[in-house]
Write a protein that holds these residues in place. Structure first.
Motif, PDB file in Angstrom:
ATOM      1  N   LEU A  77      16.247   1.377   6.394  1.00 12.49           N
ATOM      2  CA  LEU A  77      15.437   0.755   7.445  1.00 12.49           C
ATOM      3  C   LEU A  77      14.498  -0.282   6.841  1.00 12.49           C
ATOM      4  N   SER A  78      14.342  -1.374   7.553  1.00 17.47           N
ATOM      5  CA  SER A  78      13.473  -2.448   7.066  1.00 17.47           C
ATOM      6  C   SER A  78      12.019  -2.148   7.433  1.00 17.47           C
ATOM      7  N   PRO A  79      11.076  -2.783   6.723  1.00 16.11           N
ATOM      8  CA  PRO A  79       9.673  -2.619   7.096  1.00 16.11           C
ATOM      9  C   PRO A  79       9.404  -3.152   8.506  1.00 16.11           C
ATOM     10  N   HIS A  80      10.162  -4.181   8.918  1.00 16.39           N
ATOM     11  CA  HIS A  80      10.008  -4.711  10.275  1.00 16.39           C
ATOM     12  C   HIS A  80      10.298  -3.620  11.302  1.00 16.39           C
ATOM     13  N   HIS A  82       0.807  -1.215   0.000  1.00 18.90           N
ATOM     14  CA  HIS A  82       0.000   0.000   0.000  1.00 18.90           C
ATOM     15  C   HIS A  82       0.845   1.272   0.000  1.00 18.90           C
ATOM     16  N   ASP A  83       1.948   1.259   0.729  1.00 16.83           N
ATOM     17  CA  ASP A  83       2.771   2.465   0.870  1.00 16.83           C
ATOM     18  C   ASP A  83       4.238   2.100   0.666  1.00 16.83           C
ATOM     19  N   ASN A  84       4.821   2.599  -0.387  1.00 21.93           N
ATOM     20  CA  ASN A  84       6.208   2.338  -0.751  1.00 21.93           C
ATOM     21  C   ASN A  84       7.194   2.792   0.334  1.00 21.93           C
ATOM     22  N   TYR A  85       6.748   3.638   1.239  1.00 24.20           N
ATOM     23  CA  TYR A  85       7.587   4.119   2.337  1.00 24.20           C
ATOM     24  C   TYR A  85       8.126   2.950   3.170  1.00 24.20           C
ATOM     25  N   PHE A  86       7.351   1.880   3.286  1.00 24.14           N
ATOM     26  CA  PHE A  86       7.727   0.752   4.134  1.00 24.14           C
ATOM     27  C   PHE A  86       8.634  -0.272   3.435  1.00 24.14           C
ATOM     28  N   VAL A  87       8.846  -0.118   2.145  1.00 22.19           N
ATOM     29  CA  VAL A  87       9.721  -1.031   1.413  1.00 22.19           C
ATOM     30  C   VAL A  87      11.173  -0.653   1.713  1.00 22.19           C
ATOM     31  N   LYS A 100      16.471   1.292  16.620  1.00 25.41           N
ATOM     32  CA  LYS A 100      17.497   2.133  15.976  1.00 25.41           C
ATOM     33  C   LYS A 100      16.900   3.071  14.929  1.00 25.41           C
ATOM     34  N   ILE A 101      15.780   3.677  15.285  1.00 28.04           N
ATOM     35  CA  ILE A 101      15.117   4.650  14.412  1.00 28.04           C
ATOM     36  C   ILE A 101      15.016   5.969  15.165  1.00 28.04           C
ATOM     37  N   GLY A 102      15.317   7.062  14.480  1.00 29.28           N
ATOM     38  CA  GLY A 102      15.228   8.387  15.083  1.00 29.28           C
ATOM     39  C   GLY A 102      13.782   8.821  15.286  1.00 29.28           C
ATOM     40  N   ILE A 126       7.882   9.061  14.045  1.00 32.06           N
ATOM     41  CA  ILE A 126       6.612   9.778  13.890  1.00 32.06           C
ATOM     42  C   ILE A 126       6.047   9.552  12.488  1.00 32.06           C
ATOM     43  N   GLU A 127       6.911   9.639  11.479  1.00 35.08           N
ATOM     44  CA  GLU A 127       6.468   9.417  10.103  1.00 35.08           C
ATOM     45  C   GLU A 127       5.974   7.985   9.922  1.00 35.08           C
ATOM     46  N   SER A 128       6.674   7.010  10.496  1.00 37.07           N
ATOM     47  CA  SER A 128       6.254   5.606  10.403  1.00 37.07           C
ATOM     48  C   SER A 128       4.898   5.397  11.064  1.00 37.07           C
ATOM     49  N   LEU A 129       4.710   6.010  12.220  1.00 42.51           N
ATOM     50  CA  LEU A 129       3.439   5.887  12.936  1.00 42.51           C
ATOM     51  C   LEU A 129       2.294   6.464  12.113  1.00 42.51           C
TER      52      LEU A 129
END
Length: 183
Positions: free
Chosen positions: A23-26, A7-12, A50-52, A57-60
């Motif tokens: 960063l991995s989608p996991h 659905h969202d290429n951001y997580f690839v 290990k995410i800033g 916030i963007e991932s959430l």
């Protein structure tokens, strides 16, 4: 994870200009789920995944948006007339005729309540809480959820503010014929 990635290429997971894996989608999805499930602070993800903070916030935001857009039509809906009929039939078979679901209100301890808001959300435990109202049927299908209200409220006060009964009062409910005191 597959649905969110599609659905969202951001997580690839991508490779940067130097050939290093990003960063991995996991990592991104785990971070979002930890915040939602445990009320973890956004800056605490750095220690675990290990995410800033800005990426957290963007991932959430993107995870929540993906959940609603991908699964919303299936999981986030009120029962229709067919669902009502099925729920009432099974309730009758189990000895609960005319029962659509079980309604409950509960206070969830708000571990990371902002200090400036803590006094407004003090529940009966003396700690900040947020109130959750939910309706579930016999299969534990949750078809109504309402978070809200400041302070220490009893179930009646929550119900009076809830959109569940406001919708019923406005005639916004699927048809369900009941007999009450012979009428």
């Amino acid at each position: 994870m597959e649905f969110v990635e599609k659905h969202d290429n951001y997580f690839v997971q991508k490779v940067d200009a130097l050939g290093r894996l990003g960063l991995s989608p996991h990592q991104k999805i785990t971070t979002a789920m930890r915040i939602l499930a445990y009320g973890a602070a956004t800056d605490s993800a750095d220690e675990y995944t290990k995410i800033g903070e800005s990426t957290t916030i963007e991932s959430l935001k993107r995870f929540c948006r993906a959940m609603v857009e991908v699964f919303g039509d299936w999981y986030f809906w009120s029962p229709d007339a067919e669902d009502i009929e099925r729920i009432l039939h099974i309730g009758k078979q189990r000895g609960f005729p005319r029962m659509l679901g079980s309604l409950d209100c509960m206070h969830w301890k708000w571990k990371n309540c902002p200090t400036g808001c803590a006094g407004q959300y003090v529940g009966r435990s003396g700690k900040p809480t947020i109130i959750l109202e939910a309706v579930a049927d016999y299969e534990l299908w949750i078809w109504h959820v309402y978070f809200g209200l400041l302070g220490s409220n009893n179930d009646i006060n929550v119900l009076s503010k809830s959109p569940l009964f406001a919708n019923l009062a406005n005639g916004e409910a699927p048809p369900a014929n009941n007999v009450i005191q012979g009428k």
